[in-house]
Design a protein around this motif. Structure first.
Motif, PDB file in Angstrom:
ATOM      1  N   VAL A   1      31.696  35.093  36.509  1.00 16.45           N
ATOM      2  CA  VAL A   1      32.329  35.553  37.715  1.00 16.45           C
ATOM      3  C   VAL A   1      33.384  35.047  39.198  1.00 16.45           C
ATOM      4  O   VAL A   1      33.991  34.933  39.583  1.00 16.45           O
ATOM      5  N   HIS A   2      32.073  34.463  40.053  1.00 15.29           N
ATOM      6  CA  HIS A   2      32.252  33.867  40.782  1.00 15.29           C
ATOM      7  C   HIS A   2      33.683  32.390  41.273  1.00 15.29           C
ATOM      8  O   HIS A   2      34.317  32.558  41.372  1.00 15.29           O
ATOM      9  N   LYS A   3      33.226  31.763  39.237  1.00 16.92           N
ATOM     10  CA  LYS A   3      33.748  30.862  39.337  1.00 16.92           C
ATOM     11  C   LYS A   3      36.025  31.296  39.215  1.00 16.92           C
ATOM     12  O   LYS A   3      36.417  30.302  39.188  1.00 16.92           O
ATOM     13  N   LEU A   4      35.270  32.315  38.820  1.00 16.46           N
ATOM     14  CA  LEU A   4      37.054  32.703  37.854  1.00 16.46           C
ATOM     15  C   LEU A   4      37.472  33.188  38.635  1.00 16.46           C
ATOM     16  O   LEU A   4      37.812  33.237  39.324  1.00 16.46           O
ATOM     17  N   MET A   5      36.753  34.255  39.831  1.00 16.88           N
ATOM     18  CA  MET A   5      37.442  34.887  41.351  1.00 16.88           C
ATOM     19  C   MET A   5      36.666  34.301  42.548  1.00 16.88           C
ATOM     20  O   MET A   5      36.113  35.099  43.246  1.00 16.88           O
ATOM     21  N   PRO A   6      36.669  33.057  42.518  1.00 18.69           N
ATOM     22  CA  PRO A   6      36.018  32.753  44.029  1.00 18.69           C
ATOM     23  C   PRO A   6      36.296  33.634  45.221  1.00 18.69           C
ATOM     24  O   PRO A   6      35.193  33.329  46.038  1.00 18.69           O
ATOM     25  N   TYR A   7      37.262  34.119  45.755  1.00 18.79           N
ATOM     26  CA  TYR A   7      37.709  35.470  46.835  1.00 18.79           C
ATOM     27  C   TYR A   7      37.151  35.790  47.264  1.00 18.79           C
ATOM     28  O   TYR A   7      37.029  36.836  47.560  1.00 18.79           O
TER      29      TYR A   7
ATOM     30  N   PRO B   1      34.781  34.613  50.335  1.00 19.06           N
ATOM     31  CA  PRO B   1      33.896  35.512  50.323  1.00 19.06           C
ATOM     32  C   PRO B   1      32.590  36.342  51.433  1.00 19.06           C
ATOM     33  O   PRO B   1      32.763  35.480  51.371  1.00 19.06           O
ATOM     34  N   THR B   2      32.341  37.820  50.894  1.00 23.47           N
ATOM     35  CA  THR B   2      30.503  37.706  51.286  1.00 23.47           C
ATOM     36  C   THR B   2      30.345  38.124  49.922  1.00 23.47           C
ATOM     37  O   THR B   2      30.562  38.699  49.185  1.00 23.47           O
ATOM     38  N   LEU B   3      29.263  37.597  49.405  1.00 23.36           N
ATOM     39  CA  LEU B   3      27.852  37.300  48.581  1.00 23.36           C
ATOM     40  C   LEU B   3      26.701  37.606  49.099  1.00 23.36           C
ATOM     41  O   LEU B   3      26.390  36.509  49.847  1.00 23.36           O
ATOM     42  N   GLN B   4      26.494  38.400  48.465  1.00 26.77           N
ATOM     43  CA  GLN B   4      24.951  38.931  48.935  1.00 26.77           C
ATOM     44  C   GLN B   4      24.592  39.256  47.551  1.00 26.77           C
ATOM     45  O   GLN B   4      24.968  39.342  46.391  1.00 26.77           O
ATOM     46  N   PHE B   5      22.520  38.934  47.629  1.00 25.90           N
ATOM     47  CA  PHE B   5      22.240  39.196  46.915  1.00 25.90           C
ATOM     48  C   PHE B   5      20.848  39.725  46.909  1.00 25.90           C
ATOM     49  O   PHE B   5      20.151  39.470  48.301  1.00 25.90           O
TER      50      PHE B   5
END
Length: 259
Positions: free
Chosen positions: A23-29, A231-235
């Motif tokens: 998902v992140h690869k296709l929609m990096p923002y 982007p904000t990427l939360q885990f």
């Protein structure tokens, strides 16, 4: 604005990070929140009621974080709960199903193997999907103990190799030419599987198809993020954060929360 709201993903642990990567690869923002319910992993040997209850809990947590779309990044949760989730909540849901369709369409031997959890292989949705492929011989194998071992960080040890050999060799002997990975944890086993499976057998999972479907739904509903800011990427996990950090090659911060 809803467009800037995050995409939410949940799984019974670290497996759905294989979906998150696509998902992140296709929609990096796009902003994302990944929720790992590791405390309750694996889902594969739980009852339908338990899986539904956990899926609702995870969904509600993500909705409280204003997620605009939720990816059920777990085959077992999808096959056992997505129908009910769609009926109960207004947000769009993307589910994960084993990639039987592309395997069935391209198989030359008309025999495909599927390695998945007990919860997926025993589900009503999975059996409904199988009915579409009467001409194909589908050899099913439950991946006993695979999720537990992956969750504990034992991905490429000797014990894992022996388990995979035991599960996959009978399929190879039955002349499969596709091996479908029916659990989001299993793509992390591809390097091990490639040592066992002959080169002519193609190993496939659902990650790329799920990312494309997510993009399609966001476009359709006019929910794509409009600007190309970082982007904000939360885990977030209720288990051991180190395991997810390692799987993500320590590139992102993983927060512990007992949700």
């Amino acid at each position: 604005m809803a467009n800037n709201n995050p995409i939410g993903l949940f799984d019974s642990g670290i497996g759905g990070t294989s979906i998150w990567k696509e998902v992140h690869k296709l929609m990096p923002y796009e902003n994302t929140i990944y929720l790992a319910d590791s405390k309750n992993a694996p889902y594969g040997n739980k009852s339908k009621e338990e899986i539904l209850s956990l899926s609702c809990k995870n969904t509600e947590y993500l909705l409280n974080q204003n997620c605009k779309l939720i990816i059920v990044a777990c085959n077992t949760a999808t096959t056992n709960a997505i129908k009910e989730l769609r009926a109960k909540y207004k947000v769009p849901f993307i589910g994960i199903e084993p990639a039987i369709k592309p395997a069935a369409l391209h198989s030359k031997t008309q025999k495909i193997g599927i390695l998945a959890t007990k919860g997926t292989l025993n589900s009503e949705l999975f059996h409904k999907n199988l009915e579409k492929y009467q001409d194909i011989q589908i050899i099913e194998q439950i991946g006993y103990n695979l999720v537990e071992r992956i969750e504990n960080g034992f991905i490429d040890d000797n014990e894992m190799f022996k388990l995979l050999q035991m599960y996959v060799q009978p399929m190879i002997q039955k002349n499969i030419d596709y091996l479908v990975l029916g659990c989001t944890h299993y793509p992390y086993l591809i390097p091990q599987l490639q040592k066992i499976v002959p080169a002519h057998i193609k190993i496939i999972d659902s990650g790329e198809a799920v990312a494309k479907q997510t993009l399609h739904v966001l476009e359709q509903q006019n929910l794509l993020k409009r600007n190309q800011t970082a982007p904000t990427l939360q885990f977030i996990t209720n288990g051991n954060p180190t395991i997810i950090s390692n799987i993500l090659q320590n590139q992102y911060t993983v927060t512990f929360k007992d949700f």
